[in-house]
Design an enzyme around this catalytic site. Structure first.
Site, mmCIF file in Angstrom:
data_model
loop_
_atom_site.group_PDB
_atom_site.id
_atom_site.type_symbol
_atom_site.label_atom_id
_atom_site.label_comp_id
_atom_site.label_asym_id
_atom_site.label_seq_id
_atom_site.Cartn_x
_atom_site.Cartn_y
_atom_site.Cartn_z
ATOM 1 N N LYS A 24 8.149 10.182 -28.480
ATOM 2 C CA LYS A 24 9.133 11.246 -28.231
ATOM 3 C C LYS A 24 9.264 12.183 -29.413
ATOM 4 O O LYS A 24 9.261 13.392 -29.265
ATOM 5 C CB LYS A 24 10.551 10.673 -28.037
ATOM 6 C CG LYS A 24 10.793 9.834 -26.850
ATOM 7 C CD LYS A 24 12.297 9.519 -26.728
ATOM 8 C CE LYS A 24 12.881 8.691 -27.861
ATOM 9 N NZ LYS A 24 12.428 7.295 -27.911
ATOM 10 N N ARG B 291 3.662 2.844 -37.143
ATOM 11 C CA ARG B 291 4.200 4.176 -37.462
ATOM 12 C C ARG B 291 4.626 4.239 -38.932
ATOM 13 O O ARG B 291 5.188 3.298 -39.481
ATOM 14 C CB ARG B 291 5.407 4.429 -36.560
ATOM 15 C CG ARG B 291 6.159 5.694 -36.922
ATOM 16 C CD ARG B 291 6.979 6.189 -35.784
ATOM 17 N NE ARG B 291 7.992 5.238 -35.332
ATOM 18 C CZ ARG B 291 8.746 5.455 -34.270
ATOM 19 N NH1 ARG B 291 8.596 6.546 -33.550
ATOM 20 N NH2 ARG B 291 9.648 4.561 -33.914
ATOM 21 N N ARG C 231 14.993 -3.309 -29.820
ATOM 22 C CA ARG C 231 15.230 -1.934 -29.365
ATOM 23 C C ARG C 231 14.702 -1.735 -27.942
ATOM 24 O O ARG C 231 15.300 -1.015 -27.150
ATOM 25 C CB ARG C 231 14.573 -0.933 -30.316
ATOM 26 C CG ARG C 231 15.229 -0.922 -31.698
ATOM 27 C CD ARG C 231 14.407 -0.156 -32.697
ATOM 28 N NE ARG C 231 14.475 1.270 -32.461
ATOM 29 C CZ ARG C 231 13.511 2.126 -32.782
ATOM 30 N NH1 ARG C 231 12.390 1.700 -33.330
ATOM 31 N NH2 ARG C 231 13.663 3.402 -32.540
ATOM 32 N N ARG D 62 21.202 8.565 -24.586
ATOM 33 C CA ARG D 62 20.596 7.245 -24.435
ATOM 34 C C ARG D 62 21.437 6.318 -23.569
ATOM 35 O O ARG D 62 21.036 5.171 -23.363
ATOM 36 C CB ARG D 62 20.464 6.599 -25.812
ATOM 37 C CG ARG D 62 19.077 6.690 -26.429
ATOM 38 C CD ARG D 62 19.220 6.129 -27.819
ATOM 39 N NE ARG D 62 18.055 5.553 -28.394
ATOM 40 C CZ ARG D 62 17.282 6.176 -29.290
ATOM 41 N NH1 ARG D 62 17.485 7.428 -29.601
ATOM 42 N NH2 ARG D 62 16.279 5.536 -29.859
ATOM 43 N N ARG E 204 9.750 2.613 -41.196
ATOM 44 C CA ARG E 204 11.190 2.613 -40.929
ATOM 45 C C ARG E 204 11.676 1.176 -40.792
ATOM 46 O O ARG E 204 11.013 0.362 -40.173
ATOM 47 C CB ARG E 204 11.470 3.348 -39.610
ATOM 48 C CG ARG E 204 11.609 4.820 -39.789
ATOM 49 C CD ARG E 204 11.601 5.557 -38.466
ATOM 50 N NE ARG E 204 12.395 4.925 -37.410
ATOM 51 C CZ ARG E 204 12.559 5.469 -36.199
ATOM 52 N NH1 ARG E 204 12.001 6.625 -35.908
ATOM 53 N NH2 ARG E 204 13.275 4.853 -35.287
HETATM 54 P P1 AMP Z 1 15.238 6.963 -32.877
HETATM 55 O O1 AMP Z 1 14.706 7.577 -34.111
HETATM 56 O O2 AMP Z 1 15.529 7.998 -31.806
HETATM 57 O O3 AMP Z 1 14.397 5.843 -32.363
HETATM 58 O O4 AMP Z 1 16.675 6.313 -33.264
HETATM 59 C C1 AMP Z 1 16.789 5.295 -34.240
HETATM 60 C C2 AMP Z 1 18.101 4.540 -34.069
HETATM 61 O O5 AMP Z 1 19.202 5.447 -34.220
HETATM 62 C C3 AMP Z 1 18.320 3.894 -32.719
HETATM 63 O O6 AMP Z 1 17.691 2.628 -32.610
HETATM 64 C C4 AMP Z 1 19.841 3.806 -32.671
HETATM 65 O O7 AMP Z 1 20.325 2.748 -33.486
HETATM 66 C C5 AMP Z 1 20.259 5.114 -33.327
HETATM 67 N N1 AMP Z 1 20.363 6.205 -32.315
HETATM 68 C C6 AMP Z 1 19.588 7.329 -32.225
HETATM 69 N N2 AMP Z 1 19.957 8.096 -31.188
HETATM 70 C C7 AMP Z 1 20.982 7.432 -30.591
HETATM 71 C C8 AMP Z 1 21.782 7.679 -29.445
HETATM 72 N N3 AMP Z 1 21.602 8.777 -28.677
HETATM 73 N N4 AMP Z 1 22.744 6.774 -29.129
HETATM 74 C C9 AMP Z 1 22.957 5.680 -29.874
HETATM 75 N N5 AMP Z 1 22.225 5.363 -30.954
HETATM 76 C C10 AMP Z 1 21.246 6.230 -31.318
#
Ligand code: AMP
Length: 206
Positions: free
Chosen positions: A8, A117, A161, A83, A150
């Site tokens: 994404k 990654r 996740r 989400r 990360r």
């Molecule tokens: P991502 O980089 O989009 O995979 O986000 C990394 C982490 O940030 C996720 O595993 C969540 O802990 C938090 N996070 C990011 N976006 C959201 C969201 N829309 N709602 C809740 N937690 C989020």
């Protein structure tokens, strides 16, 4: 939208560049807050490290504030938000979506992508040790920053996740299908192939 590791962020970044609009990634915003040690970052960190979602009211507040900024007037790409159903409902009150793109990929491929990654700790550029390595190992091609795994890309966190994704985020597929906004994108292939398909799905948007 799509499961963690589906690509994404990579596609959203390329799309934002090609359309000259901001990419709004809640994950990037939260990671920056964690890095800077702000009150938001201190609150978000434990959820993120455990692979859980940060509470809805926190992320909804972040996005609402971000969408008020001037650079969003011509449009934007939301990446990793919404989400959950409550997040989607809150978004409906403040934004009009043109399309929702769901990127699909088998689970084992998702794990492989996340674990390989690497992310630039300075500019956020994303690499992959197998599929998209930098010119020099551990160094960002764009800004020379150091590349890191990360914390939430460790295998056990990735699996946590994925579980959260299927329980809390997948219901949005039906939600946006019913709204008539959902487009499915096959996530198998090279970054450029997927980007080509993504463009095809967004035809008609300037
Ligand atoms: P991502 O980089 O989009 O995979 O986000 C990394 C982490 O940030 C996720 O595993 C969540 O802990 C938090 N996070 C990011 N976006 C959201 C969201 N829309 N709602 C809740 N937690 C989020």
């Amino acid at each position: 939208m799509g499961a963690p590791g589906v690509g994404k962020g990579t596609q959203a970044r390329m799309l934002a560049q090609s359309h000259q609009v901001p990419q709004i990634s809640t994950g990037d915003i939260l990671r920056a807050a964690v890095r800077d040690g702000t009150p938001l970052g201190r609150r978000a960190r434990e959820y993120m490290d455990a692979g859980r979602l940060v509470p809805d009211e926190v992320v909804v507040g972040i996005v609402e504030e971000r969408l008020k900024e001037g650079d969003c007037r011509r449009g934007y790409i939301l990446d990793g938000f919404p989400r959950t159903i409550p997040q989607a409902q809150a978004l409906k009150g403040v934004a009009r979506l043109d399309r929702v793109v769901l990127i699909d990929l088998p689970v084992e491929e998702l794990v492989r992508r996340s674990v390989g990654r690497r992310t630039c700790s300075t500019c956020g550029q994303i690499y992959h040790v197998e599929f998209d390595p930098p010119g020099e190992e551990g160094v960002c091609d764009k800004c020379g920053g150091s590349l890191i795994l990360r914390r939430d890309d460790k295998e056990e966190t990735v699996r946590a996740r994925l579980k959260v994704y299927s329980e809390e985020t997948e219901p949005l597929v039906d939600y946006y299908q019913k709204e008539g906004l959902l487009k499915r994108l096959d996530g198998v292939g090279s970054i450029d192939e997927i980007f080509g398909r993504l463009h095809g799905l967004l035809e008609g948007l300037s």
